[in-house]
Scaffold this motif. Structure first.
Motif, short mmCIF file in Angstrom:
data_model
loop_
_atom_site.label_atom_id
_atom_site.label_comp_id
_atom_site.label_asym_id
_atom_site.label_seq_id
_atom_site.Cartn_x
_atom_site.Cartn_y
_atom_site.Cartn_z
N LEU A 188 -27.76 -35.22 -63.57
CA LEU A 188 -27.30 -33.90 -64.00
C LEU A 188 -26.20 -33.38 -63.08
CD1 LEU A 188 -27.59 -31.20 -65.60
CD2 LEU A 188 -29.39 -30.59 -63.96
N TYR A 189 -26.43 -33.49 -61.78
CA TYR A 189 -25.45 -32.97 -60.82
C TYR A 189 -24.17 -33.81 -60.82
CZ TYR A 189 -29.60 -30.50 -59.17
OH TYR A 189 -30.72 -29.72 -59.10
N GLU A 190 -24.31 -35.10 -60.99
CA GLU A 190 -23.11 -35.94 -61.05
C GLU A 190 -22.27 -35.59 -62.28
OE1 GLU A 190 -24.73 -39.84 -60.99
OE2 GLU A 190 -25.07 -39.85 -58.80
N ARG A 191 -22.92 -35.37 -63.40
CA ARG A 191 -22.18 -34.99 -64.60
C ARG A 191 -21.49 -33.65 -64.44
NH1 ARG A 191 -26.86 -37.24 -66.78
NH2 ARG A 191 -27.82 -35.20 -67.20
N ALA A 192 -22.06 -32.78 -63.60
CA ALA A 192 -21.46 -31.47 -63.35
C ALA A 192 -20.30 -31.55 -62.38
CB ALA A 192 -22.51 -30.51 -62.83
N GLY A 193 -20.08 -32.72 -61.75
CA GLY A 193 -18.96 -32.89 -60.85
C GLY A 193 -19.31 -32.97 -59.38
N PHE A 194 -20.59 -33.02 -59.04
CA PHE A 194 -21.02 -33.16 -57.64
C PHE A 194 -20.94 -34.63 -57.22
CE2 PHE A 194 -22.95 -29.12 -58.67
CZ PHE A 194 -22.97 -28.42 -57.47
N THR A 195 -20.62 -34.86 -55.95
CA THR A 195 -20.63 -36.20 -55.39
C THR A 195 -21.42 -36.19 -54.08
OG1 THR A 195 -18.53 -35.80 -54.25
CG2 THR A 195 -18.44 -36.87 -56.40
N VAL A 196 -22.01 -37.33 -53.73
CA VAL A 196 -22.81 -37.44 -52.52
C VAL A 196 -21.90 -37.54 -51.30
CG1 VAL A 196 -24.50 -38.85 -51.27
CG2 VAL A 196 -24.68 -38.58 -53.75
N VAL A 197 -22.17 -36.70 -50.29
CA VAL A 197 -21.38 -36.73 -49.05
C VAL A 197 -22.22 -37.13 -47.84
CG1 VAL A 197 -19.70 -35.04 -49.87
CG2 VAL A 197 -21.76 -34.25 -48.67
N ARG A 198 -23.53 -37.06 -47.96
CA ARG A 198 -24.39 -37.39 -46.82
C ARG A 198 -25.78 -37.72 -47.35
NH1 ARG A 198 -24.28 -32.96 -44.79
NH2 ARG A 198 -26.40 -32.14 -44.93
N THR A 199 -26.45 -38.62 -46.67
CA THR A 199 -27.82 -38.98 -47.03
C THR A 199 -28.74 -38.70 -45.85
OG1 THR A 199 -27.08 -40.72 -48.55
CG2 THR A 199 -29.35 -40.83 -47.79
N GLU A 200 -29.87 -38.10 -46.14
CA GLU A 200 -30.90 -37.91 -45.12
C GLU A 200 -32.13 -38.70 -45.54
OE1 GLU A 200 -31.63 -33.92 -43.91
OE2 GLU A 200 -29.50 -33.48 -43.57
N VAL A 201 -32.89 -39.13 -44.56
CA VAL A 201 -34.07 -39.94 -44.84
C VAL A 201 -35.30 -39.20 -44.31
CG1 VAL A 201 -33.75 -41.26 -42.70
CG2 VAL A 201 -35.17 -42.20 -44.54
N GLY A 202 -36.36 -39.23 -45.10
CA GLY A 202 -37.61 -38.62 -44.70
C GLY A 202 -38.61 -39.68 -44.27
N TYR A 203 -39.21 -39.47 -43.09
CA TYR A 203 -40.25 -40.36 -42.59
C TYR A 203 -41.59 -39.63 -42.66
CZ TYR A 203 -37.31 -44.09 -40.65
OH TYR A 203 -36.45 -45.18 -40.51
N THR A 204 -42.67 -40.40 -42.74
CA THR A 204 -43.99 -39.77 -42.80
C THR A 204 -44.98 -40.53 -41.93
OG1 THR A 204 -45.61 -38.83 -44.34
CG2 THR A 204 -44.91 -41.10 -44.74
N LEU A 205 -45.98 -39.80 -41.48
CA LEU A 205 -47.09 -40.37 -40.71
C LEU A 205 -48.38 -39.92 -41.36
CD1 LEU A 205 -48.11 -41.85 -38.13
CD2 LEU A 205 -48.15 -39.60 -37.01
N ASN A 206 -49.16 -40.86 -41.87
CA ASN A 206 -50.46 -40.54 -42.45
C ASN A 206 -51.48 -40.53 -41.33
OD1 ASN A 206 -49.73 -40.38 -45.30
ND2 ASN A 206 -49.31 -42.58 -45.12
N VAL A 207 -52.07 -39.37 -41.11
CA VAL A 207 -52.96 -39.20 -39.96
C VAL A 207 -54.42 -39.32 -40.40
CG1 VAL A 207 -53.65 -37.64 -38.11
CG2 VAL A 207 -51.27 -37.70 -38.88
#
Length: 324
Positions: free
Chosen positions: A305-324
């Motif tokens: 949806l966002y790409e069709r609206a004209g948005f482009t990716v400029v940065r990627t963030e990654v999420g890490y998790t710890l199952n306690v």
């Protein structure tokens, strides 16, 4: 820079630390590139978040009066199955590679366990963190703590101007701006829409009030779409703008913080119309670009949806998790 870790003071962050936190976050931004700069009032908004437990959930590391590192654990008031506590933090570039980051991450995980015991002791606990995918030292710190990558997030931008794709509101729907009168409908639509996010739970009203109380909230660039026949609110978009970003970069960025559509009204052009109208309004109000963040594997297909609206990716963030 030479310093002794043992010489640093560690204590909970307090409401008087806004200036020190803003200075630290801006120093981190220069190196880590999150696209975020902070004024003292912006940092105060973070510190004064209604549900943040400063005493149990935060740690600031100080070299004299200078904050050189921090960790913050934010519990979820509502949780189902798994209680996901988000830990954030950072270290001043001049104080890195001495083990301070690992210590603060450990403090954040410990805070998460304390908050979990208080609020959701009967559920499983997962501790989540997020960072720039290019920040190798932070990712190595997460891995050393036993965390594993779980999710990726795309930060997208739109240049406005000729790139705006005009999408009218679907027939039978009307657009309206944010007001005190329709605030409850913004809140209700947002909560329903965000239940489809992974681990999504309703946002408590107190947290909603705190979010819209930020100076960065732009009510004039936030919109609701309503079904004219039934009168039901079916979609919403909230926009935020930080003066500190413009002071640092010279760019006026309209950040679309929350975009959501009620389930029964999806695939009918609701979100597309809201985004198009918000982009055009940002252009008309002198903004240079728009931005947003989206789960790269969004369950609702928001990326396309966002790409069709004209948005482009400029940065990627990654999420890490710890199952306690």
């Amino acid at each position: 820079m030479a310093f002794d870790l043992a010489s640093l003071t560690r204590r909970p962050i307090t409401t008087t630390d806004a200036a020190a936190l803003a200075e630290l976050l801006n120093a981190i931004e220069v190196v880590d590139d999150f696209g975020e700069y902070y004024s003292e009032s912006d940092a105060a908004d973070q510190i004064n978040a209604p549900l943040l437990d400063l005493d149990r959930g935060t740690v600031g590391a100080f070299d004299g009066d200078r904050m050189v590192g921090y960790s913050s654990a934010a519990h979820k008031p509502l949780a189902e199955g798994v209680h996901r506590v988000v830990v954030s933090g950072g270290v001043h570039p001049e104080y890195r590679r001495r083990g301070l980051g690992a210590q603060l991450l450990a403090a954040g995980i410990a805070s998460a366990k304390v908050l979990h015991t208080i609020h959701h002791p009967g559920l499983r606990l997962a501790v989540d963190v997020q960072n720039n995918a290019l920040n190798d030292s932070a990712l190595a710190c997460y891995q050393a703590a036993g965390m594993t990558p779980l999710r990726w997030y795309s930060h997208m931008r739109h240049p406005l101007g000729a790139a705006i794709v005009d999408v009218p509101a679907p027939e039978g729907f009307v657009l309206e701006g944010y007001s005190g009168d329709n605030d409850p409908e913004f809140y209700a639509v947002g909560n329903e829409a965000f239940l489809d996010r992974r681990g999504g739970v309703p946002m408590p009203l107190e947290q909603w009030r705190g979010l819209l109380g930020w100076q960065a909230f732009r009510a004039d660039l936030s919109f609701l779409l309503r079904d004219a026949d039934s009168g039901a609110a079916v979609g919403m978009l909230l926009t935020f703008f930080w003066d500190a970003d413009t002071e640092a970069t010279g760019v006026r960025d309209a950040h679309f913080m929350r975009i959501g559509t009620c389930r029964a009204y999806r695939k009918r052009g609701v979100a597309g119309a809201l985004i198009s109208h918000a982009l055009r309004s940002a252009q008309d109000n002198g903004f240079d670009r728009a931005s947003l963040e989206v789960d790269a594997d969004s369950l609702t297909g928001a990326n396309g949806l966002y790409e069709r609206a004209g948005f482009t990716v400029v940065r990627t963030e990654v999420g890490y998790t710890l199952n306690v």
